[in-house]
Motif scaffolding. Structure first.
Motif, PDB file in Angstrom:
ATOM      1  N   GLN A   1     -13.184   0.058   2.243  1.00 10.46           N
ATOM      2  CA  GLN A   1     -13.491   0.416   0.848  1.00 10.46           C
ATOM      3  C   GLN A   1     -14.164  -0.753   0.130  1.00 10.46           C
ATOM      4  O   GLN A   1     -15.111  -0.569  -0.640  1.00 10.46           O
TER       5      GLN A   1
ATOM      6  N   ARG B   1      -3.989  10.052   0.467  1.00 10.65           N
ATOM      7  CA  ARG B   1      -3.231  10.947  -0.411  1.00 10.65           C
ATOM      8  C   ARG B   1      -2.254  11.825   0.349  1.00 10.65           C
ATOM      9  O   ARG B   1      -1.057  11.805   0.115  1.00 10.65           O
TER      10      ARG B   1
ATOM     11  N   ARG C   1      -4.218  18.691  -2.244  1.00  6.61           N
ATOM     12  CA  ARG C   1      -3.994  18.002  -3.527  1.00  6.61           C
ATOM     13  C   ARG C   1      -2.645  17.294  -3.608  1.00  6.61           C
ATOM     14  O   ARG C   1      -2.405  16.542  -4.538  1.00  6.61           O
TER      15      ARG C   1
ATOM     16  N   LEU D   1       0.847  -1.202   0.000  1.00  5.40           N
ATOM     17  CA  LEU D   1       0.000   0.000   0.000  1.00  5.40           C
ATOM     18  C   LEU D   1       0.883   1.254   0.000  1.00  5.40           C
ATOM     19  O   LEU D   1       0.684   2.166  -0.812  1.00  5.40           O
TER      20      LEU D   1
ATOM     21  N   THR E   1      -4.748  -3.114  -3.763  1.00  3.00           N
ATOM     22  CA  THR E   1      -4.648  -2.711  -2.356  1.00  3.00           C
ATOM     23  C   THR E   1      -5.945  -2.144  -1.783  1.00  3.00           C
ATOM     24  O   THR E   1      -5.909  -1.343  -0.854  1.00  3.00           O
TER      25      THR E   1
ATOM     26  N   PRO F   1     -10.842  14.655   2.057  1.00  2.00           N
ATOM     27  CA  PRO F   1      -9.973  14.578   0.889  1.00  2.00           C
ATOM     28  C   PRO F   1      -9.082  13.343   0.949  1.00  2.00           C
ATOM     29  O   PRO F   1      -8.608  12.964   2.022  1.00  2.00           O
ATOM     30  N   GLY F   2      -8.882  12.717  -0.202  1.00  6.46           N
ATOM     31  CA  GLY F   2      -7.922  11.620  -0.291  1.00  6.46           C
ATOM     32  C   GLY F   2      -8.347  10.313   0.361  1.00  6.46           C
ATOM     33  O   GLY F   2      -7.544   9.393   0.492  1.00  6.46           O
ATOM     34  N   THR F   3      -9.612  10.197   0.754  1.00  7.87           N
ATOM     35  CA  THR F   3     -10.033   8.958   1.418  1.00  7.87           C
ATOM     36  C   THR F   3     -10.383   7.868   0.411  1.00  7.87           C
ATOM     37  O   THR F   3     -10.811   6.787   0.798  1.00  7.87           O
ATOM     38  N   GLY F   4     -10.229   8.184  -0.867  1.00 12.87           N
ATOM     39  CA  GLY F   4     -10.458   7.153  -1.886  1.00 12.87           C
ATOM     40  C   GLY F   4     -11.890   7.117  -2.379  1.00 12.87           C
ATOM     41  O   GLY F   4     -12.316   6.123  -2.970  1.00 12.87           O
ATOM     42  N   LYS F   5     -12.636   8.202  -2.186  1.00 10.80           N
ATOM     43  CA  LYS F   5     -14.051   8.197  -2.632  1.00 10.80           C
ATOM     44  C   LYS F   5     -14.153   7.950  -4.138  1.00 10.80           C
ATOM     45  O   LYS F   5     -14.936   7.127  -4.584  1.00 10.80           O
ATOM     46  N   THR F   6     -13.327   8.696  -4.899  1.00 12.23           N
ATOM     47  CA  THR F   6     -13.382   8.531  -6.357  1.00 12.23           C
ATOM     48  C   THR F   6     -12.941   7.130  -6.745  1.00 12.23           C
ATOM     49  O   THR F   6     -13.588   6.459  -7.556  1.00 12.23           O
ATOM     50  N   ALA F   7     -11.843   6.681  -6.143  1.00 17.84           N
ATOM     51  CA  ALA F   7     -11.338   5.337  -6.467  1.00 17.84           C
ATOM     52  C   ALA F   7     -12.411   4.298  -6.153  1.00 17.84           C
ATOM     53  O   ALA F   7     -12.699   3.415  -6.969  1.00 17.84           O
TER      54      ALA F   7
ATOM     55  N   ARG G   1       3.172  10.473  -9.453  1.00 13.43           N
ATOM     56  CA  ARG G   1       1.892  10.567 -10.152  1.00 13.43           C
ATOM     57  C   ARG G   1       2.111  10.772 -11.652  1.00 13.43           C
ATOM     58  O   ARG G   1       3.130  11.348 -12.061  1.00 13.43           O
TER      59      ARG G   1
ATOM     60  N   GLN H   1     -15.990  20.231   1.414  1.00 12.49           N
ATOM     61  CA  GLN H   1     -15.341  20.754   0.203  1.00 12.49           C
ATOM     62  C   GLN H   1     -16.339  21.457  -0.717  1.00 12.49           C
ATOM     63  O   GLN H   1     -16.024  21.737  -1.870  1.00 12.49           O
TER      64      GLN H   1
ATOM     65  N   GLU I   1      -4.904  15.171  -8.067  1.00 14.69           N
ATOM     66  CA  GLU I   1      -3.762  15.115  -7.144  1.00 14.69           C
ATOM     67  C   GLU I   1      -2.448  15.146  -7.892  1.00 14.69           C
ATOM     68  O   GLU I   1      -2.378  14.774  -9.063  1.00 14.69           O
TER      69      GLU I   1
HETATM   70  N1  LIG Z   1      -6.800   1.294  -1.140  1.00 17.35           N
HETATM   71  C1  LIG Z   1      -6.006   2.100  -1.789  1.00 17.35           C
HETATM   72  N2  LIG Z   1      -4.846   1.652  -2.298  1.00 17.35           N
HETATM   73  C2  LIG Z   1      -4.003   2.476  -2.974  1.00 17.35           C
HETATM   74  N3  LIG Z   1      -4.255   3.762  -3.199  1.00 17.35           N
HETATM   75  C3  LIG Z   1      -5.401   4.256  -2.720  1.00 17.35           C
HETATM   76  C4  LIG Z   1      -6.337   3.466  -1.994  1.00 17.35           C
HETATM   77  N4  LIG Z   1      -7.383   4.241  -1.651  1.00 17.35           N
HETATM   78  C5  LIG Z   1      -7.132   5.457  -2.150  1.00 17.35           C
HETATM   79  N5  LIG Z   1      -5.939   5.472  -2.796  1.00 17.35           N
HETATM   80  C6  LIG Z   1      -5.310   6.590  -3.466  1.00 17.35           C
HETATM   81  O1  LIG Z   1      -5.509   7.760  -2.720  1.00 17.35           O
HETATM   82  C7  LIG Z   1      -5.638   8.870  -3.592  1.00 17.35           C
HETATM   83  C8  LIG Z   1      -6.909   9.615  -3.267  1.00 17.35           C
HETATM   84  O2  LIG Z   1      -8.021   8.876  -3.711  1.00 17.35           O
HETATM   85  P1  LIG Z   1      -9.296   9.587  -4.319  1.00 17.35           P
HETATM   86  O3  LIG Z   1      -8.904  10.596  -5.327  1.00 17.35           O
HETATM   87  O4  LIG Z   1     -10.229   8.514  -4.701  1.00 17.35           O
HETATM   88  O5  LIG Z   1      -9.812  10.333  -3.016  1.00 17.35           O
HETATM   89  P2  LIG Z   1     -11.099  11.248  -2.828  1.00 17.35           P
HETATM   90  O6  LIG Z   1     -11.690  10.830  -1.543  1.00 17.35           O
HETATM   91  O7  LIG Z   1     -11.951  11.181  -4.035  1.00 17.35           O
HETATM   92  O8  LIG Z   1     -10.422  12.656  -2.669  1.00 17.35           O
HETATM   93  P3  LIG Z   1     -11.011  14.139  -2.888  1.00 17.35           P
HETATM   94  O9  LIG Z   1     -12.240  14.290  -2.077  1.00 17.35           O
HETATM   95  O10 LIG Z   1      -9.897  14.989  -2.381  1.00 17.35           O
HETATM   96  O11 LIG Z   1     -11.209  14.288  -4.347  1.00 17.35           O
HETATM   97  C9  LIG Z   1      -5.601   8.314  -5.001  1.00 17.35           C
HETATM   98  O12 LIG Z   1      -4.281   8.405  -5.490  1.00 17.35           O
HETATM   99  C10 LIG Z   1      -5.957   6.866  -4.815  1.00 17.35           C
HETATM  100  O13 LIG Z   1      -5.416   6.072  -5.826  1.00 17.35           O
END
Ligand SMILES: Nc1ncnc2c1ncn2[C@@H]1O[C@H](COP(=O)(O)OP(=O)(O)OP(=O)(O)O)[C@@H](O)[C@H]1O
Length: 744
Positions: free
Chosen positions: A180, A596, A722, A157, A175, A198-204, A165, A564, A699
């Motif tokens: 998630q 992130r 970011r 991870l 990972t 931010p960065g909690t992986g919501k989009t992913a 990036r 946000q 990011e």
């Molecule tokens: N389980 C994971 N393994 C590897 N990378 C991860 C994991 N979860 C999240 N990430 C990475 O963390 C980063 C942030 O993820 P993402 O953009 O989905 O966050 P977000 O919650 O949508 O952020 P924001 O609200 O700031 O847009 C990305 O680079 C994503 O690939």
């Protein structure tokens, strides 16, 4: 390692065979030329199926297999981006799709709850070569060791999070974390809200959920397509490669501004105008605008017909209008009824005038005379010009353009002034939900389309009949010998035996070669199988109305972060957004770990929000880098200072974003070589210049924030979160308090 390499070589050998097969069958099918009838249909289905398979095989090449689980029972499974079966009689699975239930312990098992696993192995590859193995022992009682044990636990991870990036989001399928995974695999029915900082992986998570749902409910979702809504085109470009890398393409990515077919939002609104246009009340306002187009004559309209003058006054038209409105159909769709009522009214007026017995007042006309009068009136252009004035056919574009040119009378003075603009054909993003609302209120007078469709169908049936006749004739020829010698030769079925011309024409219509996503993009009334909304906090109530119309089943995943919210039109709370559609029947989940932003940067960003909201709780960063963000005051030459700081922050590999107010972009760009900027900047370039709104959802390895005092709190929070590695802040004037404390 050697054994894993051999296994993976075997997988690729299988992929190469499958790819070869798929290529050959697509090539063969296309070489068949334009065969008529059934064969064409079957060929198209085959080509679509095999092309999909080919795309998936090509997409996963080089990253096919990434993990293995060893069960306590002695069984092992390799996990990959797609599933593969051996070429044996049983079609034994050799690679398990990450989305299959069997693969789930790979993501969820822990030492505490091993889920039947003895060991979890991460396999790192470069191209087709195995480079590293990381093993986690889950059954501590098991003494077998491999020499690849991962003592850190999170090495894979952390390596992913620390990597440079590329300007394109990557998948996280190796990972995915347990919390998630639970969201990704949640049931598809109903509304699921995923909230997280931010960065909690919501989009992913949202994107992997789309891939999972397409796998789990392929039959339904491939037909109805999945819609993913993002905040702007640059963001959609940023996330655009994730699903193809997972072998999925049946998805439409769009901003709200792109959801009215035929309209591209190219103009910009002021924040005030966007806020007014986004309010829920606009639905009632537009309904009123439409009703006002259903006019009463003032003064009465005089219609000359056959030397008589018939007066259509407001009383008569009022009755026709009420009767038409009682049908409760959209405006254009009910015009047919209005025409009928007006023709009837005029017929009565005329019949009374010419057909009344002067002695006893009785009618001298019979039913056929009345029909004739009505038909003649229907030929009179004056009648039609009156109907066009009283119940005009209107397009959504016309209605909205006229309303925006003169909104007084419908809105308060200030709101009207905010949205008023001369009639143009340029639309803004906030106009799109209004156009969609107008289209709903207006509906379509579909008589011309129905007429055209009927004619088209007749032609198709005639054509189909011709084709069937030809096929019948050739059948007699081809099977002549056989039929002669064998009276049972009639067992051979031809198309003629099983379908009649009409059914055949229907089949032809069904053969629309566009994918479901393409058809959905062109159809305003398309009902998607599932909708995923990213940055959902930004959408206005009017935009929600549009999206809900596209998803009557309410199968939706909404991800966002209220902290946000930047748009004035955005909705503050989930219950406020959802209550009108599903009341409180929605699932709400949270993600609390920031993958992130390192803790050093996150502490600073959180302090900015906490200054105004002492109870604010940011997500906790999963890593720290030991590199503190810096804040610096500059003198007269700010663009020069930006260029210098950019050189300092630019990563050796990876990307730098300069986030600055738009007014400074030209001056900054002039001082930097090769910087990309504008409405849709190329995010794969080493240095990108953005305004705070554009940075949403993106990011970069390093970020330079310029003149933060000019941003609102939530924009600043977005901009500061970011970076994956380093952050610098440059300013000339006063600073928000938490940043001022860091000033060097
Ligand atoms: N389980 C994971 N393994 C590897 N990378 C991860 C994991 N979860 C999240 N990430 C990475 O963390 C980063 C942030 O993820 P993402 O953009 O989905 O966050 P977000 O919650 O949508 O952020 P924001 O609200 O700031 O847009 C990305 O680079 C994503 O690939």
């Amino acid at each position: 390692m050697r054994r894993e390499q051999e296994f993976i070589d075997g997988l690729y050998a299988r992929v190469d065979v499958l790819r070869g097969d798929a290529e050959t069958s697509v090539g063969d099918a296309l070489a068949q030329g334009d065969k008529p009838m059934q064969a064409r249909l079957e060929r198209d289905i085959l080509v679509a199926e095999r092309s999909g398979l080919l795309a998936a095989l090509n997409a996963v090449d080089g990253s096919l297999c990434f993990g293995r689980i060893d069960l306590a029972s002695g069984t092992t499974h390799h996990i990959g981006r797609i599933g593969l079966r051996a070429d044996d009689a049983e079609h034994t699975p050799v690679l398990i799709d990450w989305r299959a239930a069997v693969a789930r312990p790979f993501y969820l098992a822990t030492g505490h709850t091993p889920m039947g696993l003895r060991r979890r192995r991460h396999i790192a590859t470069e191209g087709r070569t195995v480079t590293h193995l990381h093993d986690e022992i889950l059954d501590l009682g098991d003494a077998t060791r491999t020499g690849h044990e991962d003592h850190n636990g999170d090495a894979v991870l952390l390596a992913a999070l620390n990597s440079a990036r590329t300007g394109r989001m990557g998948d996280i399928v190796r990972t995915i974390q347990a919390d998630q995974d639970r969201i990704i695999r949640a049931p598809h029915r109903g509304v699921l809200v995923v909230e997280g900082g931010p960065g909690t992986g919501k989009t992913a998570v949202a994107l992997h959920r789309a891939a999972y749902l397409l796998y789990e409910h392929r039959e339904l979702l491939a037909r109805r397509a999945v819609l993913i809504v993002g905040p702007n085109p640059a963001f959609l470009g940023y996330i655009g490669e994730v699903l193809p890398s997972l072998g999925e393409t049946g998805v439409l990515l769009a901003t709200v501004g792109e959801l009215f077919p035929g309209v591209r939002a190219t103009a910009a609104d002021t924040p005030e105008a966007a806020a007014v246009k986004g309010r829920a009340e606009m639905a009632d306002v537009l309904a009123e605008v439409v009703r006002d187009r259903q006019a009463l004559p003032d003064p009465a309209l005089a219609i000359e017909h056959d030397r008589e003058v018939l007066m259509l006054d407001d009383g008569l038209v009022g009755v026709a209008r009420e009767r038409t409105r009682a049908a409760k159909l959209p405006h254009n769709a009910s015009r047919e009824y209005f025409e009928g009522h007006i023709l009837n009214t005029l017929t009565e007026l005329y019949a009374e005038r010419v057909g009344t017995d002067p002695y006893d007042g009785s009618s001298l006309l019979d039913a056929s005379d009345i029909t004739q009068i009505r038909d003649e009136l229907a030929e009179n252009p004056e009648v039609w010009s009156a109907i066009d004035r009283l119940w005009p056919r209107i397009t959504p574009e016309r209605l909205l353009a006229d309303f925006l040119a003169e909104p007084e009378g419908y809105l308060g003075e200030e709101d009207a002034a905010a949205i008023r603009r001369p009639v143009t054909r340029a639309w803004t993003v906030a106009d799109v939900p209004l156009l969609d609302e107008a289209a709903e209120l207006l509906g379509e007078d579909d008589r011309p389309a129905r007429f055209r469709a009927d004619r088209e169908r007749e032609t198709q049936i005639a054509y189909a009949q011709g084709v069937l006749d030809v096929s019948y004739a050739s059948r007699t020829y081809e099977f002549e010998d056989k039929e002669d010698g064998d009276p049972d030769g009639s067992e051979v079925l031809s198309a003629h035996d099983i379908i009649d011309a009409e059914r055949f024409a229907e089949r032809q219509e069904e053969a629309d070669h566009r994918s479901a996503a393409e058809r959905a993009a062109a159809d305003r009334t398309w009902a998607f199988g599932h909708i995923i909304v990213d940055e959902a906090q930004e959408l206005s109530p009017m935009a929600w109305r549009l999206l809900m119309r596209r998803c009557p089943t309410r199968s939706m995943t909404l991800v966002g972060d209220p902290a946000q919210t930047a748009e004035a039109a955005g909705v503050g709370s989930w219950s406020e957004i959802l209550a009108p559609y599903v009341e409180d029947r929605y699932e709400h989940t949270r993600l609390g770990v920031n993958y992130r932003t390192p803790s050093e940067i996150m502490d600073l960003a959180a302090a900015v929000v906490r200054a105004g909201r002492p109870d604010f709780r940011p997500p906790s960063s999963v890593r720290s880098t030991g590199v503190r963000p810096w804040v610096r005051r500059e003198g007269a030459d700010l663009p020069g200072a930006v260029a210098k700081a950019a050189a300092e922050l630019a990563p050796v590999e990876g990307r730098l974003a300069i986030i600055a107010p738009r007014r400074l972009h030209r001056a900054i760009a002039a001082r930097l070589d090769g910087v990309t900027a504008g409405a849709e900047p190329d995010l794969t370039r080493p240095v990108v210049l953005l305004d705070p709104r554009q940075s949403k959802g993106l990011e970069f390895d390093s970020v330079l924030v310029v003149e933060p005092a000019e941003y609102g709190t939530s924009d600043l929070y977005v901009a500061l979160t970011r970076a994956t590695q380093r952050l610098g802040v440059l300013h000339t004037g006063d600073l928000p308090e938490p940043l001022a404390r860091r000033d060097e």
